[in-house]
Every structure is written in C-alpha cells, then in structure tokens.
Design a protein around this motif. Structure first.
Motif, PDB file in Angstrom:
ATOM      1  N   ILE A 190      63.691 -93.012 -56.892  1.00  0.00           N
ATOM      2  CA  ILE A 190      62.353 -92.659 -56.418  1.00  0.00           C
ATOM      3  C   ILE A 190      61.347 -92.808 -57.552  1.00  0.00           C
ATOM      4  CG2 ILE A 190      60.919 -90.834 -55.446  1.00  0.00           C
ATOM      5  CD1 ILE A 190      62.991 -91.812 -53.482  1.00  0.00           C
ATOM      6  N   LEU A 191      61.707 -92.297 -58.714  1.00  0.00           N
ATOM      7  CA  LEU A 191      60.800 -92.330 -59.864  1.00  0.00           C
ATOM      8  C   LEU A 191      60.592 -93.743 -60.401  1.00  0.00           C
ATOM      9  CD1 LEU A 191      62.109 -89.131 -61.648  1.00  0.00           C
ATOM     10  CD2 LEU A 191      59.848 -89.430 -60.642  1.00  0.00           C
ATOM     11  N   SER A 192      61.584 -94.609 -60.216  1.00  0.00           N
ATOM     12  CA  SER A 192      61.445 -95.986 -60.700  1.00  0.00           C
ATOM     13  C   SER A 192      60.700 -96.878 -59.715  1.00  0.00           C
ATOM     14  CB  SER A 192      62.828 -96.595 -60.964  1.00  0.00           C
ATOM     15  OG  SER A 192      63.518 -96.823 -59.740  1.00  0.00           O
ATOM     16  N   GLY A 193      60.551 -96.399 -58.482  1.00  0.00           N
ATOM     17  CA  GLY A 193      59.877 -97.198 -57.463  1.00  0.00           C
ATOM     18  C   GLY A 193      60.814 -98.077 -56.661  1.00  0.00           C
ATOM     19  N   ARG A 194      62.093 -98.081 -56.994  1.00  0.00           N
ATOM     20  CA  ARG A 194      63.030 -98.919 -56.239  1.00  0.00           C
ATOM     21  C   ARG A 194      63.166 -98.442 -54.794  1.00  0.00           C
ATOM     22  NH1 ARG A 194      65.852 -98.332 -61.030  1.00  0.00           N
ATOM     23  NH2 ARG A 194      67.283 -96.827 -60.086  1.00  0.00           N
ATOM     24  N   THR A 195      63.046 -97.138 -54.605  1.00  0.00           N
ATOM     25  CA  THR A 195      63.107 -96.567 -53.262  1.00  0.00           C
ATOM     26  C   THR A 195      61.797 -95.831 -52.989  1.00  0.00           C
ATOM     27  OG1 THR A 195      65.506 -96.299 -53.351  1.00  0.00           O
ATOM     28  CG2 THR A 195      64.318 -94.951 -51.749  1.00  0.00           C
ATOM     29  N   LYS A 196      61.219 -96.080 -51.824  1.00  0.00           N
ATOM     30  CA  LYS A 196      59.973 -95.414 -51.431  1.00  0.00           C
ATOM     31  C   LYS A 196      60.314 -94.200 -50.568  1.00  0.00           C
ATOM     32  CE  LYS A 196      58.104 -99.047 -53.291  1.00  0.00           C
ATOM     33  NZ  LYS A 196      57.699 -99.001 -54.717  1.00  0.00           N
ATOM     34  N   ASP A 197      59.916 -93.032 -51.016  1.00  0.00           N
ATOM     35  CA  ASP A 197      60.256 -91.808 -50.294  1.00  0.00           C
ATOM     36  C   ASP A 197      59.588 -91.746 -48.926  1.00  0.00           C
ATOM     37  OD1 ASP A 197      61.314 -88.862 -50.418  1.00  0.00           O
ATOM     38  OD2 ASP A 197      59.260 -88.763 -49.681  1.00  0.00           O
ATOM     39  N   ARG A 198      60.378 -91.360 -47.926  1.00  0.00           N
ATOM     40  CA  ARG A 198      59.850 -91.148 -46.575  1.00  0.00           C
ATOM     41  C   ARG A 198      60.104 -89.725 -46.091  1.00  0.00           C
ATOM     42  NH1 ARG A 198      63.057 -95.660 -43.609  1.00  0.00           N
ATOM     43  NH2 ARG A 198      62.509 -94.365 -41.817  1.00  0.00           N
ATOM     44  N   ASN A 199      60.770 -88.944 -46.910  1.00  0.00           N
ATOM     45  CA  ASN A 199      61.165 -87.613 -46.455  1.00  0.00           C
ATOM     46  C   ASN A 199      60.085 -86.561 -46.651  1.00  0.00           C
ATOM     47  OD1 ASN A 199      63.733 -88.555 -45.693  1.00  0.00           O
ATOM     48  ND2 ASN A 199      64.535 -88.271 -47.768  1.00  0.00           N
ATOM     49  N   ILE A 200      59.224 -86.746 -47.661  1.00  0.00           N
ATOM     50  CA  ILE A 200      58.171 -85.749 -47.902  1.00  0.00           C
ATOM     51  C   ILE A 200      57.258 -85.636 -46.682  1.00  0.00           C
ATOM     52  CG2 ILE A 200      56.158 -85.145 -49.303  1.00  0.00           C
ATOM     53  CD1 ILE A 200      57.519 -86.574 -51.662  1.00  0.00           C
ATOM     54  N   GLY A 201      56.777 -86.771 -46.200  1.00  0.00           N
ATOM     55  CA  GLY A 201      55.873 -86.757 -45.053  1.00  0.00           C
ATOM     56  C   GLY A 201      56.521 -86.173 -43.817  1.00  0.00           C
ATOM     57  N   HIS A 202      57.803 -86.500 -43.612  1.00  0.00           N
ATOM     58  CA  HIS A 202      58.494 -85.969 -42.424  1.00  0.00           C
ATOM     59  C   HIS A 202      58.638 -84.457 -42.522  1.00  0.00           C
ATOM     60  CE1 HIS A 202      61.128 -85.979 -38.946  1.00  0.00           C
ATOM     61  NE2 HIS A 202      61.937 -85.173 -39.612  1.00  0.00           N
ATOM     62  N   LEU A 203      59.045 -83.967 -43.696  1.00  0.00           N
ATOM     63  CA  LEU A 203      59.172 -82.515 -43.853  1.00  0.00           C
ATOM     64  C   LEU A 203      57.824 -81.833 -43.670  1.00  0.00           C
ATOM     65  CD1 LEU A 203      61.014 -80.103 -44.618  1.00  0.00           C
ATOM     66  CD2 LEU A 203      60.262 -80.439 -46.972  1.00  0.00           C
ATOM     67  N   ALA A 204      56.768 -82.413 -44.233  1.00  0.00           N
ATOM     68  CA  ALA A 204      55.434 -81.824 -44.098  1.00  0.00           C
ATOM     69  C   ALA A 204      55.025 -81.729 -42.632  1.00  0.00           C
ATOM     70  CB  ALA A 204      54.413 -82.640 -44.887  1.00  0.00           C
ATOM     71  N   ASP A 205      55.277 -82.784 -41.872  1.00  0.00           N
ATOM     72  CA  ASP A 205      54.946 -82.777 -40.446  1.00  0.00           C
ATOM     73  C   ASP A 205      55.691 -81.668 -39.705  1.00  0.00           C
ATOM     74  OD1 ASP A 205      53.200 -84.910 -40.657  1.00  0.00           O
ATOM     75  OD2 ASP A 205      54.657 -86.409 -40.008  1.00  0.00           O
ATOM     76  N   ILE A 206      56.992 -81.556 -39.975  1.00  0.00           N
ATOM     77  CA  ILE A 206      57.803 -80.558 -39.274  1.00  0.00           C
ATOM     78  C   ILE A 206      57.393 -79.144 -39.681  1.00  0.00           C
ATOM     79  CG2 ILE A 206      60.139 -79.666 -38.957  1.00  0.00           C
ATOM     80  CD1 ILE A 206      59.586 -82.304 -37.497  1.00  0.00           C
ATOM     81  N   MET A 207      57.172 -78.926 -40.964  1.00  0.00           N
ATOM     82  CA  MET A 207      56.784 -77.590 -41.417  1.00  0.00           C
ATOM     83  C   MET A 207      55.446 -77.180 -40.796  1.00  0.00           C
ATOM     84  SD  MET A 207      59.233 -76.428 -43.392  1.00  0.00           S
ATOM     85  CE  MET A 207      60.294 -77.231 -42.141  1.00  0.00           C
TER      86      MET A 207
END
Length: 246
Positions: free
Chosen positions: A16-33
């Motif tokens: 995540i920190l290197s940019g090789r993988t783009k996070d998609r979980n933060i937005g999903h958790l924010a929506d659900i919360m």
C-alpha cells in the motif's frame, strides 16, 4: 441521550505504501460505518513492521470503541499481523485448532497440499474469536475490540458483513448539502462563527470546479433533526446576506 460510537482503521502492508496496491477498503469501511451510526475517526497506514503494527494497535484500541485492521493475515513470510496483534495483547500466537481443521478440510476437498505456508493462516492470538470468511475459508479474528481482517477487498467486505451485526451502533449522523457560489476565502470567517454558535453540528466546506466555474459545497451534519435544521438555516442566512451585498 445521544450515543456516540467511534472506530479507527489500520491498513497494513508495504504494498500500500509503495503504491503497488491501491487501497479500496478504507472507503468501504467508511461507508458502512456511516450507514450504521459509527464515527470512523482515524485511519493509519503502516508497513509490514511488527513494532509499527503493535504501536498502532495499542494506541488506537484505547482511544476508540472499535479498531479494524486489513492486510497481513495471508500465507507468506511478510504476513505478520497475527503475531503483531498477539504481541500487542501480550498473548502467544498459536495454531487455532478449529481454523487449522477448516483449512485442512478445504485444501483436501480441492486436492491441494496443506503446506506450511497455508497452515500459517490458521495462526491467531490465543483466545481470539473467529471472523467468518465465506469467500476463501481462512478466518479473520477478533481480540477484545480489535477486528483483524484480510486485505483482499472481496474478502474484507465479506468479513465485515459478518462483523457488523455484532457491533454496538450509535446515533446516525444526518446531513444536508448547501451549494455556495462563493469561494472558501469569502465564507471561511462567517462559517467558522456559525460552527462555534452551533456546537452540535459539524460543518464541512468542499471546493468544487464544474463547467469552468468554482463553487463550494457546504455540508452540515448533526445527530438530531433540530440541530441539523438550525445549522442549515444559519448557513443559508449567511449566504443570502453575502448575495445581497454582492
């Protein structure tokens, strides 16, 4: 009485920190919360480093009602989340008998060898409770208020679906949006005064650009309809006054 339930998130992984993988979980958790009335207050992204994970877990679990983590519970050498959570709580990280048997049966049914690497996914802190994984069998786990889940978005989302019914939820934030033709420089000071006068609201200002013109979206949030309407009316009155002067 208003119930406020809070949450934080730790996203774990060098990728995540290197940019090789783009996070998609933060937005999903924010929506659900948001949907269930839990305030997501903080997100940290940390490397695959045990000290960093332990520090984040111990810092956040005493500050917020819930902590959610994603990543680092797979079969590879750098999947160290289970060990790190165990260290944060001062308990050993061991093979969980039920998880071990579930994975063993899963790989046998698929005609695949149950390798030492795959067995790693059955390790969790002593006393942890399972979080069901309907996608790929290997469970996540919960220790006290810390929920540890996979980083793969489809698996994270499926695990979260199983966690949500177990959570204590709070009073949902209501919101309303107001379009301002003025930029933040013109409305910043009076908007701050409105926020001080309406402490039961949260007022956000979001610059926009559309059709060659700048404008500002103002969002008022509150936990009661009365506070929401009072804040909205004050913001609208401020905008009407600026329009009359222009």
């Amino acid at each position: 009485m208003t119930d406020i339930v809070t949450a934080s998130m730790i996203v774990i992984g060098d990728e995540i920190l290197s940019g090789r993988t783009k996070d998609r979980n933060i937005g999903h958790l924010a929506d659900i919360m948001t949907a269930i009335g839990i305030d997501l207050k903080e997100v940290r992204i940390v490397a695959d480093d045990e000290d960093a994970i332990v520090e984040a877990v111990n810092g956040l679990r005493v500050r917020y009602t819930y902590v959610f983590t994603s990543g680092g519970i797979g079969p590879t050498h750098d999947d160290i989340t289970a060990d790190s959570i165990a260290r944060a709580f001062g308990v050993p990280c061991e093979y969980d008998a039920r998880a071990y048997a579930m994975l063993e049966a899963n790989y046998a049914a698929r005609g695949m060898e149950y390798t030492d690497a795959r067995k790693r996914m059955a390790r969790m802190p002593l006393g942890a409770e399972h979080i069901v994984n309907p996608v790929s069998t290997a469970p996540g786990f919960r220790v006290e208020n810390v929920h540890v889940m996979a980083g793969v978005p489809a698996v994270f989302q499926a695990m979260l679906d199983n966690v949500v019914p177990t959570l204590t939820t709070g009073t949902r934030l209501l919101s309303t949006a107001i379009r301002s033709p003025f930029g933040e420089g013109a409305i910043g000071t009076p908007l701050g005064e409105i926020q001080k006068a309406h402490p039961d609201t949260i007022i956000g200002s979001y610059p926009k650009y559309q059709d060659g013109r700048f404008w500002t979206e103002l969002v008022v949030r509150a936990r009661s309809p009365e506070a929401l309407e009072a804040g909205r009316a004050a913001v609208q009155a401020m905008l009407d006054g600026l329009k009359a002067q222009s």
